[in-house]
Design an enzyme around this catalytic site. Structure first.
Site: not given
Ligand code: GLN
Length: 199
Positions: A79, A173, A175
């Site tokens: 992410c 994610h 994890e």
């Molecule tokens: N929206 C976050 C970003 O742009 C990422 C979200 C996340 O890591 N769950 O950095």
């Protein structure tokens, strides 16, 4: 064989769940809070969180040190971590470490779909059954995939996990799901490119 020493970047975000999963799989885990700790690890996980905040906390020197690390050693970004590893970031534009040739758009699903659990497909044979649970939280979208980049998983039509050389990135994610195959695939990637220290 000595346990692989894996760092988890612990500046902010959900580093804890990654640590637990990696330990479950037999890795030795180090919480990385200082740039110099990068010198003592075989691979790194950059967790989810807020990529803009990561950049602020890293500062210029931390960013440069991390950039050198991700070019040399296996790294897995989830992410916000995937956003950091990209070479092209939009919405808004921000610096990327350039470890993986993708264009990625932050918060691409809009506010109304803040988070969701969906079923995606793993494309690597060695990951076994192809269906896999994917937890998306304010997720980015991979909008461009460079010619050297292999797509490792999809959700609908979208690539959601990719690899280039020793760098892996997922927009979800792993994890937070019980399935251990994705972290295992990262450990395998490290094992395959690992030369023990001092040899
Ligand atoms: N929206 C976050 C970003 O742009 C990422 C979200 C996340 O890591 N769950 O950095």
């Amino acid at each position: 064989m000595t346990a692989l020493k894996i760092g988890v970047l612990a500046l902010q975000g959900d580093f804890d769940a990654h640590c637990k999963r990696l330990e479950e799989l037999g890795a030795e885990v180090v919480l990385v809070k200082k740039p110099e700790q990068l010198d003592a690890i075989d691979g790194l996980v950059i967790p989810g969180g807020e990529s803009g905040t990561f950049l602020k906390l890293l500062g210029e020197a931390g960013f440069e040190k991390l950039k050198q690390f991700v070019r040399a050693k296996p790294t897995f970004g989830t992410c916000a971590g995937a956003i950091l590893l990209a070479n092209e970031v939009s919405n808004p534009t921000q610096a990327g470490l350039g470890a993986i040739d993708i264009g990625i758009r932050r918060n691409a699903y809009g506010r109304q779909v803040d988070s969701s659990i969906r079923e995606g497909q793993l494309l690597l044979d060695k990951l076994g059954d192809s269906g896999v649970e994917m937890v998306f939280i304010r997720a980015p979208k991979i909008e461009r995939v460079g010619p050297e980049v292999e797509v490792l998983a999809t959700e609908g039509e979208d690539p959601v996990m990719v690899r280039q050389g020793r760098t892996m990135a997922a927009t979800f994610h792993p994890e937070l799901s019980d399935d251990t195959r994705i972290h295992q695939a990262f450990l395998d990637l490290i094992g395959n490119s690992h030369t023990p220290h001092g040899k």
